[in-house]
Scaffold this motif. Structure first.
Motif, mmCIF file in Angstrom:
data_model
loop_
_atom_site.group_PDB
_atom_site.id
_atom_site.type_symbol
_atom_site.label_atom_id
_atom_site.label_comp_id
_atom_site.label_asym_id
_atom_site.label_seq_id
_atom_site.Cartn_x
_atom_site.Cartn_y
_atom_site.Cartn_z
ATOM 1 N N MET A 59 63.022 -64.234 17.827
ATOM 2 C CA MET A 59 62.442 -65.463 18.335
ATOM 3 C C MET A 59 61.276 -65.840 17.426
ATOM 4 N N HIS A 60 61.013 -67.141 17.284
ATOM 5 C CA HIS A 60 59.886 -67.617 16.493
ATOM 6 C C HIS A 60 58.765 -68.077 17.421
ATOM 7 N N PRO A 61 57.515 -67.961 16.955
ATOM 8 C CA PRO A 61 56.409 -68.468 17.772
ATOM 9 C C PRO A 61 56.375 -69.999 17.750
ATOM 10 N N THR A 62 55.881 -70.592 18.810
ATOM 11 C CA THR A 62 55.682 -72.043 18.841
ATOM 12 C C THR A 62 54.517 -72.414 17.935
ATOM 13 N N THR A 63 53.448 -71.650 18.005
ATOM 14 C CA THR A 63 52.301 -71.808 17.107
ATOM 15 C C THR A 63 51.834 -70.424 16.694
ATOM 16 N N GLY A 64 51.023 -70.372 15.616
ATOM 17 C CA GLY A 64 50.574 -69.090 15.100
ATOM 18 C C GLY A 64 51.601 -68.489 14.151
ATOM 19 N N THR A 65 51.309 -67.294 13.667
ATOM 20 C CA THR A 65 52.198 -66.653 12.694
ATOM 21 C C THR A 65 52.598 -65.251 13.139
ATOM 22 N N VAL A 66 53.777 -64.846 12.691
ATOM 23 C CA VAL A 66 54.278 -63.486 12.917
ATOM 24 C C VAL A 66 54.803 -62.965 11.587
ATOM 25 N N GLU A 67 54.263 -61.841 11.137
ATOM 26 C CA GLU A 67 54.748 -61.182 9.938
ATOM 27 C C GLU A 67 55.284 -59.808 10.318
ATOM 28 N N VAL A 68 56.492 -59.518 9.842
ATOM 29 C CA VAL A 68 57.133 -58.233 10.113
ATOM 30 C C VAL A 68 57.624 -57.651 8.800
ATOM 31 N N LEU A 69 57.224 -56.425 8.506
ATOM 32 C CA LEU A 69 57.604 -55.734 7.278
ATOM 33 C C LEU A 69 57.294 -56.590 6.056
ATOM 34 N N GLY A 70 56.135 -57.256 6.112
ATOM 35 C CA GLY A 70 55.672 -58.041 4.974
ATOM 36 C C GLY A 70 56.291 -59.415 4.843
ATOM 37 N N GLN A 71 57.140 -59.808 5.789
ATOM 38 C CA GLN A 71 57.817 -61.102 5.726
ATOM 39 C C GLN A 71 57.376 -61.981 6.896
ATOM 40 N N ARG A 72 57.082 -63.240 6.601
ATOM 41 C CA ARG A 72 56.639 -64.155 7.656
ATOM 42 C C ARG A 72 57.835 -64.860 8.280
ATOM 43 N N LEU A 73 57.914 -64.809 9.612
ATOM 44 C CA LEU A 73 58.985 -65.521 10.295
ATOM 45 C C LEU A 73 58.889 -67.012 9.985
ATOM 46 N N GLY A 74 60.046 -67.601 9.682
ATOM 47 C CA GLY A 74 60.084 -68.995 9.294
ATOM 48 C C GLY A 74 60.296 -69.168 7.806
ATOM 49 N N SER A 75 60.078 -68.089 7.030
ATOM 50 C CA SER A 75 60.271 -68.169 5.584
ATOM 51 C C SER A 75 61.120 -67.003 5.079
ATOM 52 N N VAL A 76 61.933 -66.449 5.969
ATOM 53 C CA VAL A 76 62.754 -65.297 5.604
ATOM 54 C C VAL A 76 64.053 -65.357 6.398
ATOM 55 N N ASP A 77 65.126 -64.793 5.835
ATOM 56 C CA ASP A 77 66.402 -64.684 6.540
ATOM 57 C C ASP A 77 66.234 -63.611 7.614
ATOM 58 N N VAL A 78 66.163 -64.040 8.876
ATOM 59 C CA VAL A 78 65.875 -63.082 9.951
ATOM 60 C C VAL A 78 66.994 -62.056 10.109
ATOM 61 N N ARG A 79 68.215 -62.411 9.728
ATOM 62 C CA ARG A 79 69.319 -61.442 9.847
ATOM 63 C C ARG A 79 69.085 -60.260 8.917
ATOM 64 N N GLU A 80 68.584 -60.551 7.727
ATOM 65 C CA GLU A 80 68.289 -59.472 6.781
ATOM 66 C C GLU A 80 67.104 -58.651 7.263
ATOM 67 N N LEU A 81 66.119 -59.324 7.847
ATOM 68 C CA LEU A 81 64.935 -58.629 8.352
ATOM 69 C C LEU A 81 65.290 -57.715 9.512
ATOM 70 N N ARG A 82 66.139 -58.197 10.410
ATOM 71 C CA ARG A 82 66.530 -57.395 11.570
ATOM 72 C C ARG A 82 67.218 -56.100 11.169
ATOM 73 N N ALA A 83 67.858 -56.090 10.008
ATOM 74 C CA ALA A 83 68.566 -54.892 9.556
ATOM 75 C C ALA A 83 67.607 -53.743 9.281
ATOM 76 N N HIS A 84 66.310 -54.049 9.138
ATOM 77 C CA HIS A 84 65.319 -53.014 8.843
ATOM 78 C C HIS A 84 64.433 -52.708 10.048
ATOM 79 N N ILE A 85 64.812 -53.249 11.208
ATOM 80 C CA ILE A 85 64.076 -52.996 12.448
ATOM 81 C C ILE A 85 65.010 -52.301 13.436
ATOM 82 N N GLY A 86 64.610 -51.169 13.941
ATOM 83 C CA GLY A 86 65.421 -50.476 14.938
ATOM 84 C C GLY A 86 65.099 -51.002 16.327
ATOM 85 N N LEU A 87 66.121 -51.327 17.098
ATOM 86 C CA LEU A 87 65.919 -51.827 18.456
ATOM 87 C C LEU A 87 66.750 -51.018 19.438
#
Length: 272
Positions: A59-87
């Motif tokens: 999910m993306h924030p309505t306002t503000g920023t979220v960075e995960v593993l050095g990548q900012r949501l909104g400027s990265v392919d989230v599918r690729e990012l999710r591959a490096h996050i265990g859920l």
């Protein structure tokens, strides 16, 4: 622990429901570093799952920023990012007929059903290694559907570790577990923290009793806002928990484990 690299950072992150304008999360700022083990607590509707969805790149924030593993949501392919996050979630749907080994294998492709052509000998051996690490080798050939709740939880953790993630998110992993299964899973989380020094974990739960001694930090949410954040010993206190859940709560600790219970009221004594 706090000197590790940043694996997730929320800065003024807010989430609003577009259809109603309802505020789900309000101005959340939070940093998680490698090697830290966080407990995320709050009453139902406090926003715990929404925070986890932000950090999990679901999910993306309505306002503000979220960075995960050095990548900012909104400027990265989230599918690729999710591959490096265990859920790990008790709500994950897993085909009941898959064997334990196959369930873990699917973590390599991030799929529900196995993609057999993607699993070479090294991948298959890695799945066996993870089963051994989590002390569930005997589940390799057992159908998922006949495994106990605790065994399923450990299989899902092994599955999440197939991607060798830097960040492991656990959304109420103890849900519906009996006491022995809960304790087995707590032991597993403790061993995991000791064996994987760089791994960061975030565990969402309602109960302090479900936290392993490995938990180093805690974040308390109330009504979509951060109520308290920091070292677990500083946050998991009676005043903070009372403010978080809106009723008197006593907190104690024994052998590295926390215990919370409703405080004893001084009035309202029942009369015969």
């Amino acid at each position: 622990m706090s000197n590790g690299r940043i694996v997730a950072a929320l800065d003024g992150a807010s989430v609003r429901r577009f259809t109603t304008g309802q505020v789900i999360l309000d101005d959340i700022s939070w940093t998680v570093r490698s090697g830290e083990h966080w407990a995320l607590l709050g009453a139902n509707g406090a926003g715990k799952t929404s925070v986890l969805r932000l950090i999990g790149a679901l999910m993306h924030p309505t306002t503000g920023t979220v960075e995960v593993l050095g990548q900012r949501l909104g400027s990265v392919d989230v599918r690729e990012l999710r591959a490096h996050i265990g859920l790990v979630s008790s709500a994950q749907r897993v085909p009941q007929d898959l064997t334990g080994h196959t369930v873990v294998l699917t973590g390599h492709t991030g799929t529900v059903q196995p993609l057999w052509r993607s699993y070479d000998a090294d991948v298959r051996e890695r799945a066996h290694t993870l089963l051994a690490e989590l002390d569930i080798k005997e589940l390799a050939d057992r159908p998922y559907g006949v495994c106990s709740g605790g065994q399923r939880a450990r299989l899902l953790i092994a599955r999440a570790l197939m991607a060798d993630p830097s960040l492991l998110l656990l959304d109420e992993p103890f849900n519906a577990l009996d006491l022995p299964s809960r304790e087995d899973l707590i032991d597993t989380m403790q061993q995991l923290a000791e064996a994987r020094q760089e791994l960061a974990t975030i565990t969402v739960t309602h109960h302090l009793e479900e936290l392993s001694p490995a938990i180093s930090h805690a974040l308390l949410l109330r009504d979509g806002r951060v109520l308290a954040t920091g070292l677990a010993d500083d946050v998991l206190t009676a005043p903070s928990m009372t403010a978080c859940f809106g009723r008197p709560i006593e907190v104690s600790r024994h052998g590295g484990r926390w215990l919370a219970r409703s405080g004893v009221a001084n009035q309202g004594t029942r009369r015969r």
